[in-house]
Motif scaffolding. Structure first.
Motif, PDB file in Angstrom:
ATOM      1  N   UNK A  50       0.795  -1.224   0.000  1.00 35.70           N
ATOM      2  CA  UNK A  50       0.000   0.000   0.000  1.00 35.70           C
ATOM      3  C   UNK A  50       0.822   1.266   0.000  1.00 35.70           C
ATOM      4  N   UNK A 101      -3.638  -1.063  -8.036  1.00 32.69           N
ATOM      5  CA  UNK A 101      -4.292   0.090  -7.410  1.00 32.69           C
ATOM      6  C   UNK A 101      -3.326   0.954  -6.605  1.00 32.69           C
ATOM      7  N   UNK A 102      -2.333   0.313  -5.987  1.00 35.82           N
ATOM      8  CA  UNK A 102      -1.478   1.061  -5.068  1.00 35.82           C
ATOM      9  C   UNK A 102      -0.782   2.210  -5.784  1.00 35.82           C
ATOM     10  N   UNK A 103      -0.279   1.936  -6.993  1.00 31.48           N
ATOM     11  CA  UNK A 103       0.537   2.954  -7.648  1.00 31.48           C
ATOM     12  C   UNK A 103      -0.219   3.669  -8.760  1.00 31.48           C
ATOM     13  N   UNK A 104      -1.544   3.434  -8.853  1.00 30.27           N
ATOM     14  CA  UNK A 104      -2.338   4.120  -9.879  1.00 30.27           C
ATOM     15  C   UNK A 104      -3.138   5.253  -9.254  1.00 30.27           C
ATOM     16  N   UNK A 105      -3.758   6.057 -10.110  1.00 29.73           N
ATOM     17  CA  UNK A 105      -4.620   7.127  -9.612  1.00 29.73           C
ATOM     18  C   UNK A 105      -5.891   6.513  -9.031  1.00 29.73           C
ATOM     19  N   UNK A 106      -6.622   7.273  -8.205  1.00 31.55           N
ATOM     20  CA  UNK A 106      -7.738   6.659  -7.480  1.00 31.55           C
ATOM     21  C   UNK A 106      -9.124   7.018  -7.991  1.00 31.55           C
ATOM     22  N   UNK A 107      -9.333   8.245  -8.426  1.00 36.63           N
ATOM     23  CA  UNK A 107     -10.686   8.560  -8.880  1.00 36.63           C
ATOM     24  C   UNK A 107     -10.856   8.023 -10.297  1.00 36.63           C
ATOM     25  N   UNK A 108     -12.091   7.852 -10.737  1.00 37.25           N
ATOM     26  CA  UNK A 108     -12.313   7.286 -12.069  1.00 37.25           C
ATOM     27  C   UNK A 108     -11.761   8.185 -13.163  1.00 37.25           C
ATOM     28  N   UNK A 122      -8.127   7.824 -13.060  1.00 40.37           N
ATOM     29  CA  UNK A 122      -7.701   6.546 -13.633  1.00 40.37           C
ATOM     30  C   UNK A 122      -7.660   6.626 -15.152  1.00 40.37           C
ATOM     31  N   UNK A 152       1.116  10.319 -10.495  1.00 41.13           N
ATOM     32  CA  UNK A 152      -0.135  10.024  -9.798  1.00 41.13           C
ATOM     33  C   UNK A 152      -0.532  11.087  -8.772  1.00 41.13           C
ATOM     34  N   UNK A 163      -4.080  12.830  -9.020  1.00 43.53           N
ATOM     35  CA  UNK A 163      -5.063  12.720  -7.935  1.00 43.53           C
ATOM     36  C   UNK A 163      -5.472  14.091  -7.420  1.00 43.53           C
ATOM     37  N   UNK A 193      -9.781  15.251  -8.100  1.00 37.86           N
ATOM     38  CA  UNK A 193     -10.625  14.994  -6.942  1.00 37.86           C
ATOM     39  C   UNK A 193     -12.032  15.528  -7.247  1.00 37.86           C
ATOM     40  N   UNK A 253      -3.404  -3.193   5.149  1.00 42.48           N
ATOM     41  CA  UNK A 253      -3.005  -1.889   4.640  1.00 42.48           C
ATOM     42  C   UNK A 253      -3.928  -1.473   3.497  1.00 42.48           C
ATOM     43  N   UNK A 254      -4.127  -0.164   3.365  1.00 38.74           N
ATOM     44  CA  UNK A 254      -4.924   0.362   2.262  1.00 38.74           C
ATOM     45  C   UNK A 254      -4.137   0.178   0.969  1.00 38.74           C
ATOM     46  N   UNK A 255      -4.797  -0.387  -0.057  1.00 39.67           N
ATOM     47  CA  UNK A 255      -4.104  -0.563  -1.336  1.00 39.67           C
ATOM     48  C   UNK A 255      -4.572   0.476  -2.351  1.00 39.67           C
ATOM     49  N   UNK A 256      -5.233   1.512  -1.872  1.00 41.21           N
ATOM     50  CA  UNK A 256      -5.681   2.617  -2.716  1.00 41.21           C
ATOM     51  C   UNK A 256      -6.543   2.123  -3.884  1.00 41.21           C
ATOM     52  N   UNK A 257      -7.317   1.074  -3.648  1.00 39.42           N
ATOM     53  CA  UNK A 257      -8.105   0.523  -4.744  1.00 39.42           C
ATOM     54  C   UNK A 257      -9.211   1.486  -5.153  1.00 39.42           C
ATOM     55  N   UNK A 258      -9.586   2.401  -4.244  1.00 42.50           N
ATOM     56  CA  UNK A 258     -10.577   3.412  -4.594  1.00 42.50           C
ATOM     57  C   UNK A 258     -12.010   2.917  -4.537  1.00 42.50           C
ATOM     58  N   UNK A 285     -14.038   5.313  -2.533  1.00 39.47           N
ATOM     59  CA  UNK A 285     -14.405   6.555  -3.218  1.00 39.47           C
ATOM     60  C   UNK A 285     -15.555   6.312  -4.185  1.00 39.47           C
ATOM     61  N   UNK A 286     -15.536   5.132  -4.829  1.00 34.80           N
ATOM     62  CA  UNK A 286     -16.638   4.807  -5.747  1.00 34.80           C
ATOM     63  C   UNK A 286     -17.955   4.670  -4.997  1.00 34.80           C
ATOM     64  N   UNK A 295     -13.108  11.426  -0.624  1.00 32.79           N
ATOM     65  CA  UNK A 295     -12.028  10.484  -0.911  1.00 32.79           C
ATOM     66  C   UNK A 295     -11.702   9.737   0.383  1.00 32.79           C
ATOM     67  N   UNK A 307     -10.218   7.084   1.226  1.00 34.71           N
ATOM     68  CA  UNK A 307      -8.864   6.550   1.455  1.00 34.71           C
ATOM     69  C   UNK A 307      -7.910   7.654   1.880  1.00 34.71           C
TER      70      UNK A 307
END
Lengths: 352, 546
Positions: free
Chosen positions: A117, A289-296, A299, A334, A338, A342, B379-384, B387-388, B395, B397
């Motif tokens: 994470x 997911x850990x190293x990617x952006x989070x919002x759609x 993404x 990222x 992000x 937001x 741990x949080x894996x920032x899967x989002x 947020x969805x 947000x 996370x």
């Protein structure tokens, strides 16, 4: 009767991190099967080596960091990293290649940054890039797919080659790569790059045996295999469609226009989409997911950025593929993606 | 579709019908919502916390040992947000003491305990069959005196909510019971649709509102049919059937779902012309006005696999949860959880001796298999996924990371206080992070810091005011001394000029010697005064002795 005090909510959906990672492994199966059909048993040995190395390294790191070992091992993230790296490297690469790459991915890229994470970069791709820069010869020794290659190695021959760098008969991988006419069989993307620098047009390059009706022989099927697995992940809601679609669009839209303007110099969108690590990258690597952006929205932008970078590196860069570099470069962007994607929080937007 | 009534609008097919996020947890409402609402035998004791709503508690009107009738007022509301409390049945006041109440903290609160006499004997009722003959202000007073607080969850005093004078576009009636398991409003709508609509019309009369949106989730077909029948051809009430999604029943989400508008942060629905009331509240208003009955009981869903008789019951306020569980054939497992409310936003009870209060809509006793306790937090894996799922487009996370880092400024910047604590984020989190728990903690800490800051600021202001006062007093003293000295000088100067005085002969040294003489004279006079005073005191002391 004793009462347990718990914070709401008291229910939980079925998806857990470990089951998500397990699904990623299942979804890799079609691609890996096709890859081992075209490129031999080496894929399986690499996967086995990588998984063993990853689990040992993960355990050692967790013990050294004084964390509960079982729950961390059971989350299956090390497993996914190991498999992704193993299927990215040439199946006949010597054993120490995958060991070094996996160790680097798990120990440095993941645990030095704080473990699961916390990693800024995609561990598998950081490991891949380390190997590509340090051991360019071993890392580019892809055999031609079995359908056009002269040699097809047995299980024992494969293992011998991975362990000792020569087949039992004493051939090096370089020698095995020689095609019917004695010329080294490069990967399709390689062939395009070299062909263009030698002044051939793409139409001429496409007549080589590495190419088949869609894109590269063997490679197109591997890519289609990963596409099937990726669609399964979307259907299972393990990943959202935004990154893969963004990536494929970012790669194919510029490729389409470039192909329109210079069909002799620029590979078309279908060749790009079904060559190299495009589908693996789009559905399995960029979607970490850990190293990617989070919002759609983030993404989609993240995916597009990777796609455009892959297109640029493939077309004008020094490397034939470029997915790994593109992913790492996008990883660096990222935080800023992000920051600016937001969504507006309820009640803070403009009144309609 | 057979639903051709002109006033039934299916929001799912309507463009405005959307809010972001939300989840679809298993509904599990069927066992309770398919059975009629049952009344239960009286419990041995009714435990009535004097405060059951947002706002201050009332003053006691009864004392231990006193007999009370059903509906008799037990407390009197003192302040504007206060509500009175009434005896749910006739009986004797057994005690007025601190008891644990239905709150997550389990802290004891002042409670009136009634032993029912079994006669269920009503006191006086002031029924108003035709409310249209009565002034709005009087109706509001009656609603307040009936002790009605919003029965949907937050427990805001209904009369106060209704009394806010702002132009209203829509009165929204919330029949969207979106939490899994809970079927109390569903049951009420199925069986008491006429009464609810009668209540809605009273609310409409009070608010002068000619547009009512009655919202029900599409997983309650029987309730929809019943309410549609009760509305009949009333063109001012539109039945809106909304898609099943959690948390559609949240006030802000429902407004967005029905109208496409958002309540600006920090504002009330009233500020943009909406007023929302729960169906249970509408029912209670009807009972209060037309029958003259204060709020004494409510529908509670008894559910969860540890309960054999899953159903809706009419529970008197103050009924111990233990009694409800016993009547519903409850079998506890080890480490049994008993939840007041639903699985998403309810809280686990510290003990089952606590009572039903005005906002208790559900008692959920799940088995471990049914609602497994959360596993270890990963741990949080920032899967989002969070947020969805977030209906407020936060947000989660990020908030969780910031809450752990205690970065309160950043939490504020990311609008932590717009979190409605619906729990959708924690529900979907694959790492089983108790997100809502972190937000609650951070909110409490931020409120604490604000309070401490205010306190420190107050202390600083007090300190500065004191310093200023001391300084001022010192200056005033100095000023007085200076003036006195000047006055003396002036007086002496005048004296020196006066002809025939003692100091006339020595004008040069007169100032000094005159001052000395004056000082001696003052000292003598003082001594004499003291002596006289001492004499008086001793004589008075003697006088006392004699």
């Amino acid at each position: 009767m004793s009462f347990k005090i718990a914070s709401s909510p008291h229910g939980h959906s079925q998806h857990s991190t470990s089951s998500m990672m397990r699904w990623v492994c299942y979804a890799l199966v079609p691609g890996v099967l096709i890859q081992s059909y075209f490129f031999g048993f080496g894929v399986w040995f690499q996967i086995i080596l990588a998984v063993i190395t990853a689990l040992l390294a993960e355990s050692a790191c967790i013990i050294a960091r004084d964390r509960p070992a079982m729950s961390a091992l059971r989350d299956n993230t090390a497993l996914v990293t190991a498999i992704l790296l193993a299927i990215s490297i040439p199946p006949l690469a010597p054993w120490w290649i995958i060991v070094i790459g996996t160790l680097f991915a798990i120990v440095v890229v993941k645990h030095v940054y704080g473990g699961m994470g916390q990693n800024l970069f995609n561990p598998a791709m950081a490991g891949y890039v380390l190997l590509l820069i340090s051991f360019p010869v071993q890392m580019t020794n892809w055999l031609p797919p079995s359908t056009i290659g002269e040699h097809s190695l047995t299980l024992w021959q494969t293992l011998h080659t991975i362990l000792f760098e020569y087949t039992p008969a004493g051939y090096s991988v370089e020698q095995l790569r020689a095609g019917i006419d004695g010329v080294t069989m490069a990967t399709p993307l390689d062939a395009i790059k070299t062909g263009l620098t030698q002044g051939f047009t793409l139409t001429e390059v496409y007549t080589k045996p590495q190419f088949s009706f869609l894109a590269g022989a063997g490679w197109q099927w591997v890519n289609l295999g990963f596409l099937v697995g990726g669609l399964l992940l979307i259907q299972q809601r393990i990943i959202s469609w935004h990154i893969p679609v963004g990536l494929i669009a970012g790669l194919c839209v510029p490729a389409f226009f470039a192909y329109l303007f210079a069909p002799d110099l620029m590979a078309g969108p279908i060749v790009h989409a079904l060559s190299g690590a495009t589908m693996l990258g789009a559905f399995f690597i960029a979607t970490d997911p850990v190293s990617a952006a989070t919002s759609n929205r983030g993404r989609f932008i993240f995916g597009m950025l990777i796609g455009v970078l892959v297109f640029i590196i493939r077309s004008w860069g020094g490397y034939p593929d470029g997915v790994a570099f593109a992913v790492l470069l996008a990883n660096m962007c990222v935080p800023i993606i992000d920051r600016y994607t937001r969504p507006t929080v309820y009640g803070h937007g403009e009144r309609k | 579709m057979s639903h051709s009534d002109s006033n039934t609008i299916y929001v799912s097919s309507n463009v405005s019908g959307h809010f972001p996020g939300g989840i679809h947890p298993p509904e599990r409402k069927t066992p309770a919502c398919n059975k009629p609402i049952r009344s239960l035998p009286l419990p041995d004791e009714l435990i009535l916390p004097v405060r059951q709503h947002i706002g201050p508690s009332g003053n006691l009107l009864v004392e231990p040992g006193q007999s009370v009738d059903k509906g008799q007022q037990l407390t009197e509301a003192s302040l504007s947000l206060g509500l009175p409390l009434h005896a749910p049945t006739s009986g004797v006041i057994h005690a007025i003491e601190e008891r644990p109440t239905a709150h997550a903290s389990g802290l004891p609160e002042l409670t009136i305990v009634i032993r029912p006499d079994g006669e269920d004997r009503w006191g006086n009722k002031h029924a108003i069959p035709d409310y249209r003959e009565v002034e709005v202000s009087r109706l509001l007073e009656l609603i307040q005196q009936a002790g009605i607080a919003g029965l949907g969850g937050a427990g805001f005093p209904t009369a106060q909510k209704l009394a806010q004078q702002k132009p209203l576009r829509h009165l929204i009636i919330n029949g969207v019971e979106c939490e899994p398991y809970i079927a109390a409003d569903d049951g009420l709508m199925q069986e008491y649709a006429e009464d609810i609509i009668a209540g809605v019309k009273i609310l409409q009369y009070i608010t002068h509102c000619d547009s009512v949106l009655f919202a029900i989730e599409n997983n309650k077909p029987k309730a929809i049919d019943a309410i549609r029948a009760a509305i009949g051809d009333d063109s001012q009430i539109a039945l809106k059937v909304v898609p099943t999604k959690y948390p559609s029943g949240g006030e802000k989400q429902l407004i967005e779902l029905l109208t496409g508008e958002q309540v600006p942060s920090g504002k009330l629905p009233m500020d943009i012309g909406f007023l929302m009331q729960n169906v249970g509240t509408a029912y209670a208003v009807k009972r209060a006005i037309i029958h003259g009955e204060p709020l004494l009981e409510r529908v509670v869903t008894m559910t969860g696999d540890a309960i054999a008789k899953k159903r809706n019951v009419w529970a008197l306020l103050g009924t111990p949860i233990e009694h409800l569980l016993k009547e519903s054939e409850f079998t506890a497992e080890t480490k049994q959880r008993v939840i007041m409310g639903g699985p998403m936003m309810g809280f686990t009870l510290p003990s089952i001796e606590v009572p039903v209060i005005k906002t208790t809509n559900c008692i959920l006793a799940p088995t471990e298999e049914e609602l497994p306790a959360p596993g270890p937090e990963l741990a949080c894996i920032r899967c989002g996924a969070c947020a969805d799922a977030c209906p407020a487009t936060l947000q989660p996370q990020q908030l969780q990371l910031l809450a752990k880092a205690k970065d309160y400024d950043a939490l504020d910047e990311q609008n932590l206080f717009d979190c409605i604590e619906c729990g959708a984020c924690a529900y979907v989190c694959p790492s089983e992070i108790p997100l809502v728990h972190y937000y609650r903690k951070a909110k409490a800490e931020i409120r604490n810091i604000a309070r401490e800051k205010a306190k420190a600021e107050h202390a600083r202001q007090r300190f500065e005011a004191r310093q200023e006062r001391l300084e001022r007093e010192k200056e005033e003293r100095l000023e007085r001394h200076r003036k006195a000295a000047e006055a003396r000088k002036k007086a002496q100067a005048e004296k020196a000029e006066t002809p025939g005085s003692d100091t006339k002969e020595k004008p040069e040294s007169g100032g000094k010697s005159a001052a000395v003489a004056a000082a001696i004279a003052r000292a003598k006079a003082k001594k004499a005064a003291q002596a006289q005073k001492a004499d008086e005191e001793s004589s008075s002391a003697k006088g006392n002795e004699s």
